[in-house]
Design a protein around this motif. Structure first.
Motif, short mmCIF file in Angstrom:
data_model
loop_
_atom_site.label_atom_id
_atom_site.label_comp_id
_atom_site.label_asym_id
_atom_site.label_seq_id
_atom_site.Cartn_x
_atom_site.Cartn_y
_atom_site.Cartn_z
N LEU A 6 23.75 -40.43 32.68
CA LEU A 6 24.08 -39.03 32.88
C LEU A 6 25.59 -38.85 32.84
O LEU A 6 26.33 -39.52 33.54
N GLY A 7 26.06 -37.96 31.98
CA GLY A 7 27.47 -37.68 31.86
C GLY A 7 28.22 -38.64 30.96
O GLY A 7 29.41 -38.48 30.74
N SER A 8 27.57 -39.63 30.42
CA SER A 8 28.27 -40.63 29.63
C SER A 8 28.37 -40.28 28.16
O SER A 8 29.18 -40.85 27.45
N GLY A 9 27.55 -39.39 27.68
CA GLY A 9 27.61 -38.97 26.29
C GLY A 9 27.30 -40.07 25.29
O GLY A 9 27.95 -40.17 24.28
N LYS A 10 26.31 -40.87 25.56
CA LYS A 10 25.95 -41.96 24.66
C LYS A 10 25.03 -41.47 23.55
O LYS A 10 24.34 -40.48 23.70
N VAL A 11 25.00 -42.23 22.45
CA VAL A 11 24.04 -42.00 21.37
C VAL A 11 22.90 -42.99 21.60
O VAL A 11 23.12 -44.20 21.60
N VAL A 12 21.69 -42.46 21.82
CA VAL A 12 20.55 -43.26 22.23
C VAL A 12 19.40 -43.08 21.24
O VAL A 12 18.96 -41.95 21.00
N VAL A 13 18.92 -44.18 20.67
CA VAL A 13 17.69 -44.14 19.89
C VAL A 13 16.57 -44.21 20.91
O VAL A 13 16.51 -45.15 21.71
N ASN A 14 15.70 -43.22 20.92
CA ASN A 14 14.66 -43.09 21.92
C ASN A 14 13.32 -43.00 21.21
O ASN A 14 13.12 -42.12 20.38
N ARG A 15 12.40 -43.92 21.55
CA ARG A 15 11.09 -43.86 20.89
C ARG A 15 10.02 -44.57 21.68
O ARG A 15 10.28 -45.52 22.39
N ALA A 16 8.80 -44.05 21.48
CA ALA A 16 7.62 -44.73 21.97
C ALA A 16 7.16 -45.69 20.87
O ALA A 16 7.31 -45.39 19.68
N VAL A 103 26.16 -36.51 13.59
CA VAL A 103 26.22 -37.12 14.92
C VAL A 103 27.32 -36.45 15.75
O VAL A 103 27.11 -36.11 16.92
N ALA A 104 28.48 -36.24 15.16
CA ALA A 104 29.59 -35.60 15.89
C ALA A 104 29.22 -34.17 16.31
O ALA A 104 29.51 -33.76 17.44
N THR A 105 28.58 -33.43 15.43
CA THR A 105 28.17 -32.05 15.75
C THR A 105 27.18 -32.04 16.91
O THR A 105 27.32 -31.27 17.86
N ALA A 106 26.17 -32.89 16.83
CA ALA A 106 25.15 -32.93 17.87
C ALA A 106 25.72 -33.45 19.19
O ALA A 106 25.38 -32.95 20.26
N ARG A 107 26.62 -34.42 19.12
CA ARG A 107 27.26 -34.92 20.35
C ARG A 107 28.08 -33.83 21.01
O ARG A 107 28.10 -33.71 22.23
N GLY A 108 28.75 -33.03 20.20
CA GLY A 108 29.52 -31.91 20.74
C GLY A 108 28.63 -30.93 21.49
O GLY A 108 28.98 -30.43 22.56
N ALA A 109 27.45 -30.67 20.94
CA ALA A 109 26.50 -29.75 21.59
C ALA A 109 25.87 -30.36 22.83
O ALA A 109 25.37 -29.64 23.69
N ALA A 110 25.88 -31.69 22.95
CA ALA A 110 25.29 -32.36 24.11
C ALA A 110 26.12 -32.16 25.37
O ALA A 110 25.66 -32.44 26.47
N ASP A 111 27.34 -31.70 25.21
CA ASP A 111 28.19 -31.32 26.34
C ASP A 111 28.35 -32.45 27.36
O ASP A 111 28.12 -32.27 28.55
N GLY A 112 28.69 -33.65 26.87
CA GLY A 112 28.95 -34.78 27.76
C GLY A 112 27.72 -35.56 28.17
O GLY A 112 27.83 -36.58 28.84
N ARG A 113 26.54 -35.09 27.79
CA ARG A 113 25.32 -35.83 28.09
C ARG A 113 24.92 -36.63 26.85
O ARG A 113 25.60 -36.61 25.83
N ASN A 114 23.80 -37.33 26.91
CA ASN A 114 23.38 -38.20 25.81
C ASN A 114 22.87 -37.41 24.61
O ASN A 114 22.28 -36.34 24.77
N LEU A 115 23.07 -37.99 23.45
CA LEU A 115 22.47 -37.51 22.21
C LEU A 115 21.35 -38.47 21.88
O LEU A 115 21.58 -39.67 21.73
N GLU A 116 20.12 -37.96 21.78
CA GLU A 116 18.99 -38.80 21.40
C GLU A 116 18.77 -38.68 19.91
O GLU A 116 18.80 -37.59 19.35
N VAL A 117 18.52 -39.82 19.27
CA VAL A 117 18.24 -39.87 17.85
C VAL A 117 16.75 -40.19 17.69
O VAL A 117 16.28 -41.21 18.21
#
Length: 180
Positions: A6-16, A103-117
């Protein structure tokens, strides 16, 4: 579950993933996921997520599964595509730029939280270019036998560092940092 970033702004591949390594069954079937992972299963992960970058195929599969609700609870949704649809869903932004800009656009919209791919091909492209910080996998106790593999052929070697694993009911949650 420990540190969700939380608050780290990481790019995370998230999947089941099924135990035999599939993230979708034949014909991109994903109905099996809901049997084990209801939408509210991991609220701390959703709270840590500010935006999602989704591949076009994954977007279309989700749209077929729930045509009335094409948005995720993980913040703003961006879909990277060569051809935006004629009838874009509300709350979804279609990007036709290059991967790094998306990725940069989506990270900007994440507002300091994680971006899930989300999406096998998109995640592989991000991994190849060194854009991913973590991989989060929900291993579901099912064997699908066929379908969409966790990663497409030709991804190449990506070294990972495990940092968390938990059991939540029948689901095993594995977390890895991508070594850069």
């Amino acid at each position: 579950m420990t540190d969700v970033g939380l608050g780290s702004g990481k790019v995370v591949v998230n999947r089941a993933m099924s135990l035999d390594g599939f993230i979708a069954g034949p014909d991109h079937a994903m109905d099996w996921v809901g049997e084990y992972l209801p939408p509210d299963a991991f609220p701390e992960i959703m709270a840590a997520t500010g935006a999602m970058l989704v591949g076009r195929n994954t977007y279309e599969v989700a749209r077929r599964m729930a045509p009335q609700d094409t948005t995720y609870d993980g913040g703003h949704q961006f879909v990277l595509t060569h051809e935006p649809p004629d009838d874009p869903a509300p709350g979804v932004t279609f990007l036709t730029c290059d991967l790094e800009e998306a990725v940069a656009t989506a990270r900007g919209a994440a507002d300091g939280r994680n971006l899930e791919v989300l999406g096998a091909d998109l995640a592989a492209q991000c991994l190849r270019r060194g854009l991913v910080d973590e991989i989060l996998v929900y291993v579901v106790p099912v064997l699908l036998g066929d379908g969409v593999r966790f990663s497409p052929p030709g991804l190449g070697r990506i070294d990972l560092e495990p940092f968390d694993n938990t059991q939540a009911g029948a689901v095993t949650v594995l977390r890895f940092r991508v070594r850069k």
